[in-house]
Design a protein around this motif. Structure first.
Motif, short mmCIF file in Angstrom:
data_model
loop_
_atom_site.label_atom_id
_atom_site.label_comp_id
_atom_site.label_asym_id
_atom_site.label_seq_id
_atom_site.Cartn_x
_atom_site.Cartn_y
_atom_site.Cartn_z
N LEU A 87 0.83 -1.21 0.00
CA LEU A 87 0.00 0.00 0.00
C LEU A 87 0.87 1.26 0.00
N ALA A 88 1.96 1.24 0.76
CA ALA A 88 2.86 2.39 0.82
C ALA A 88 3.50 2.67 -0.53
N LEU A 89 3.77 1.63 -1.30
CA LEU A 89 4.38 1.80 -2.63
C LEU A 89 3.33 2.11 -3.70
N LEU A 90 2.11 1.69 -3.45
CA LEU A 90 1.05 1.88 -4.45
C LEU A 90 0.72 3.36 -4.65
N LEU A 91 0.71 4.13 -3.56
CA LEU A 91 0.36 5.54 -3.70
C LEU A 91 1.35 6.31 -4.58
N PRO A 92 2.67 6.27 -4.32
CA PRO A 92 3.58 6.98 -5.23
C PRO A 92 3.56 6.41 -6.65
N ALA A 93 3.31 5.10 -6.79
CA ALA A 93 3.22 4.53 -8.13
C ALA A 93 2.04 5.13 -8.90
N LEU A 94 0.91 5.30 -8.22
CA LEU A 94 -0.24 5.93 -8.86
C LEU A 94 0.04 7.38 -9.23
N VAL A 95 0.74 8.09 -8.35
CA VAL A 95 1.06 9.49 -8.62
C VAL A 95 1.96 9.62 -9.84
N LEU A 96 2.93 8.72 -9.96
CA LEU A 96 3.83 8.77 -11.12
C LEU A 96 3.12 8.35 -12.41
N LEU A 222 10.11 4.60 2.96
CA LEU A 222 8.79 4.54 2.33
C LEU A 222 8.06 5.86 2.49
N PHE A 223 8.21 6.49 3.64
CA PHE A 223 7.60 7.80 3.88
C PHE A 223 8.18 8.83 2.92
N HIS A 227 6.46 11.08 -1.16
CA HIS A 227 6.43 12.49 -1.53
C HIS A 227 6.94 12.73 -2.95
N VAL A 228 6.85 11.74 -3.82
CA VAL A 228 7.26 11.94 -5.22
C VAL A 228 6.39 12.97 -5.92
N HIS A 229 5.19 13.26 -5.38
CA HIS A 229 4.33 14.26 -6.02
C HIS A 229 4.96 15.65 -5.95
N ARG A 230 5.99 15.82 -5.13
CA ARG A 230 6.66 17.12 -5.04
C ARG A 230 7.75 17.28 -6.07
N ILE A 231 8.03 16.23 -6.83
CA ILE A 231 9.05 16.35 -7.87
C ILE A 231 8.53 17.26 -8.97
N GLY A 232 9.26 18.31 -9.24
CA GLY A 232 8.84 19.27 -10.27
C GLY A 232 9.98 19.57 -11.21
N ASP A 233 10.11 20.85 -11.55
CA ASP A 233 11.19 21.25 -12.44
C ASP A 233 12.53 21.21 -11.71
N GLY A 234 13.57 20.96 -12.47
CA GLY A 234 14.90 20.91 -11.86
C GLY A 234 15.50 19.53 -12.02
N TRP A 237 18.10 14.44 -9.50
CA TRP A 237 18.88 14.11 -8.30
C TRP A 237 18.59 15.10 -7.17
N GLU A 238 18.38 16.38 -7.55
CA GLU A 238 18.13 17.39 -6.53
C GLU A 238 16.77 17.17 -5.87
N MET A 239 15.76 16.82 -6.67
CA MET A 239 14.43 16.56 -6.11
C MET A 239 14.46 15.35 -5.17
N VAL A 240 15.19 14.31 -5.58
CA VAL A 240 15.31 13.12 -4.73
C VAL A 240 16.06 13.45 -3.45
N ALA A 241 17.13 14.25 -3.58
CA ALA A 241 17.91 14.63 -2.40
C ALA A 241 17.07 15.45 -1.43
N VAL A 242 16.21 16.33 -1.94
CA VAL A 242 15.33 17.12 -1.07
C VAL A 242 14.35 16.20 -0.34
N MET A 243 13.80 15.23 -1.05
CA MET A 243 12.87 14.28 -0.41
C MET A 243 13.58 13.52 0.71
N LEU A 244 14.81 13.11 0.47
CA LEU A 244 15.55 12.36 1.50
C LEU A 244 15.93 13.26 2.67
N ALA A 245 16.43 14.46 2.37
CA ALA A 245 16.90 15.35 3.43
C ALA A 245 15.74 15.90 4.26
#
Length: 285
Positions: A87-96, A222-223, A227-234, A237-245
């Motif tokens: 279920l935790a993986l299904l939500l970001p998969a749907l968003v993508l 997983l948390f 938040h992949v829905h926050r990936i936008g322009d740019g 790697w930077e978007m992924v790093a922001v999600m991790l940090a």
């Protein structure tokens, strides 16, 4: 051995992300998808996280690691944990795959509350290690133990010189009723639902199956992925790093707090602060 490798890799990613951002992306990062939200100083984010984790570790009287699940409970508990991970993986998969737009919140509620309830109902277990574990901590420390970490973290993130300027003037163009409604909706779909799902349901079961830190790191990653829905322009790697940090770091602190005190209201309050604290001057002003 595999648990240690997984835990080490996860913690290394959470450590490398802010370092990479500091070296290649500048001192400030955008932590919100809202165009009106200001960027946050990376130094304040890191300092708040480090101090919060240290205070969770150092403040006395906290719970020991939860007892491993009995052999009789492990098969059903493993199926429950696996179902929750899906279920935790299904939500970001749907968003993508398909941008759900305004349906993002309702879909999250359906998956994380309805789906989780279905998973727990299908694979029933007599395991009650979570409530039993919580009762081994005196009530006073259950209530007061998380406060030093939460207050230190919130001060550094929002009020200290490291916090920067919280310019939220862009939100003043919105009606107060609209902002209050949005804050309430976010409280239900994010602060409450996400903490119940990732920490209370998922992390607790993973702790009983694999141990404290593998469970904290797994639920944290997983948390962050949610938040992949926050990936936008740019750069990606930077978007992924922001999600991790940002999201991963916050998830790590909440996971550690949950493992130490089992106080759901403490982590819900912290999540609410992240989502809404900076908007209070706009709503109340």
């Amino acid at each position: 051995m595999r648990k240690r490798i997984f835990t080490g890799v996860g913690l290394a990613l959470l450590l490398v992300a802010p370092v990479a951002l500091a070296l290649f992306a500048g001192p400030d990062v955008r932590t919100s998808a809202d165009a009106e939200a200001p960027a946050k100083p990376l130094a304040g984010i890191v300092a708040a996280l480090v101090v919060g984790l240290l205070l969770v570790r150092l403040v006395p009287l906290r719970l020991p690691a939860i007892a491993p699940a009995d052999a009789a409970d492990r098969p059903a508990l493993t199926r429950q944990a696996l179902g929750l991970v899906v279920l935790a993986l299904l939500l970001p998969a749907l968003v993508l795959a398909v941008d759900p737009g305004i349906w993002y919140g309702p879909i999250k509620l359906a998956l994380f509350l309805g789906g989780a309830a279905l998973v727990l109902r299908i694979w029933r277990t007599g395991w009650r290690g979570g409530p039993t574990h919580r009762r081994s901590l005196p009530t006073r420390w259950y209530r007061l133990g998380p406060l030093p970490a939460l207050l230190g973290w919130a001060y550094l993130l929002y009020y200290s010189p490291l916090a920067g300027s919280e310019d939220v003037s862009g939100y003043r163009e919105y009606d107060r009723i609209y902002l209050l409604s949005a804050m309430l909706f976010t409280f239900v779909t994010a602060s409450l639902t996400e903490e119940i799902f990732y920490r209370v349901l998922l992390q607790t079961r993973l702790e009983a199956l694999y141990g404290r830190w593998p469970a904290i790191v797994a639920s944290t990653m997983l948390f962050a992925v949610m938040h992949v829905h926050r990936i936008g322009d740019g750069p990606l790697w930077e978007m992924v790093a922001v999600m991790l940090a940002w999201n991963g770091g916050f998830g790590l602190l909440m996971g550690y707090l949950w493992a130490r005190y089992r106080n759901v209201w403490a982590i819900v309050a912290a999540h609410t602060a992240v989502n809404s604290l900076s908007l209070l001057p706009v709503v109340l002003g």
